[in-house]
Design an enzyme around this catalytic site. Structure first.
Site, PDB file in Angstrom:
ATOM      1  N   LYS A   1       0.815  -1.220   0.000  1.00  0.00           N
ATOM      2  CA  LYS A   1       0.000   0.000   0.000  1.00  0.00           C
ATOM      3  C   LYS A   1       0.851   1.273   0.000  1.00  0.00           C
ATOM      4  CE  LYS A   1      -4.174  -1.779   2.184  1.00  0.00           C
ATOM      5  NZ  LYS A   1      -5.195  -1.575   3.216  1.00  0.00           N
TER       6      LYS A   1
ATOM      7  N   ASP B   1      -9.892   3.113   2.395  1.00  0.00           N
ATOM      8  CA  ASP B   1      -9.982   2.483   3.722  1.00  0.00           C
ATOM      9  C   ASP B   1     -10.627   3.420   4.753  1.00  0.00           C
ATOM     10  OD1 ASP B   1      -8.828   0.031   3.042  1.00  0.00           O
ATOM     11  OD2 ASP B   1      -6.800   0.772   3.386  1.00  0.00           O
TER      12      ASP B   1
END
Ligand code: ATR
Length: 285
Positions: A73, A109
């Site tokens: 990420k 997220d």
């Protein structure tokens, strides 16, 4: 997925390592089937030496979008042409979209987390929030909470230094306190917060007997959130229910971050109920 893969089928997918246990293929393919979209979602276990080549290569091969998971990420930002402001601030991307020929990174997220709380009727504005943990999940959650207008965040973490680093990154948008993870600090901070969020892996399968918070510290006025979704009801959530708390599992965050990625790729409203049912069916199997 409409049932069969055709010449017209658009491919989206997940890069990470490992990817075998991800629920995202189940969630997205159920949504594609439900809306009869000619898409398929495929996981790709990318080797660490080949991240940039894999990202470029997949888009050169016509992929329509990607999710990015652990451990890429952060590293994936270097492979992109542009990164959305929020993902840039966070330093982490979980969704890639091709826009006007450019690879653009987003992070769903944090927004997914806030949407999952809203879906459960939890309003974080003006609240004091206890965040247990200071890893990647805690960062995403804390930035989202800061932007959503919480009053104060207390981080408790086993490694205090990690929480202090996080405080430095975030304390211009929200008031932050940092404490070591001990029964005493938990007791003190639980008295002054309204929402407690476990972002650690404590209690996750297969170590389901573990809990980050001793059950006797939980008061009925608390909302207790566990980002873990396997098991769906962790020992922490079980104790919280017994104590009369409002509880939220990690399934909502998983589904809503997926829903936001889905909407970025397809431009269609994600069928959140269908996605949730698909995840539940897989988890209960
Ligand atoms: P993620 O990206 O999922 O947040 P991570 O960055 O590895 O994963 O962070 C894991 C978090 O769980 C950290 O806060 C970690 O504490 P440390 O920073 O001290 O490592 C916490 N954690 C993991 N195992 C733990 C344990 N047995 N007891 C307490 N905290 C634990």
């Amino acid at each position: 997925m409409t049932g069969s893969i055709l010449g017209t089928t658009k491919v989206v997918g997940l890069i990470g390592n490992p990817v075998e246990h991800s629920l995202s293929p189940v969630i997205h393919n159920a949504a594609f089937r439900h809306l009869q979209l000619d898409y398929v979602y495929v996981p790709f276990p990318v080797h660490p030496d080949g991240l940039a080549r894999a990202v470029r290569g997949l888009f050169q091969a016509g992929i329509a979008g990607l999710n990015v998971t652990v451990p890429y990420k952060e590293r994936v930002l270097d492979c992109l042409d542009r990164v959305d402001h929020y993902a840039q601030v966070l330093g982490a991307v979980n969704t890639i979209v091709k826009e006007d020929g450019q690879l653009v990174g987003y992070n769903t997220d944090g927004p997914g987390f806030i949407r999952s709380l809203q879906a459960e009727g939890v309003d974080v504005r003006g609240k004091t929030v206890l965040v247990i943990g200071a890893g990647g999940a805690a960062r995403a959650v804390a930035f989202a909470l800061g932007q959503a207008g919480v009053r104060e965040i207390t981080f408790v973490n086993r490694t205090v230094e990690r929480a202090q680093n996080l405080k430095r990154e975030i304390d211009d948008i929200v008031q932050v306190e940092v404490l070591p993870l001990t029964p005493e600090t938990l007791q003190k901070s639980l008295q002054s917060c309204q929402i407690v969020i476990n972002t650690t892996t404590v209690g996750m399968y297969p170590h389901t007997d573990n809990t980050p918070v001793p059950g006797q510290l939980l008061q009925p006025r608390l909302t207790v959130v566990d980002l873990i979704y396997n098991p769906l009801e962790t020992r922490l959530l079980r104790a919280a229910k017994r104590a009369g708390c409002n509880t939220v599992s990690g399934l909502g965050m998983l589904v809503y971050q997926g829903a936001a990625s889905f909407e970025l790729w397809t431009g269609k409203t994600a069928p959140v109920g269908v996605m949730t049912d698909a995840a539940l069916a897989k988890l209960n199997r």
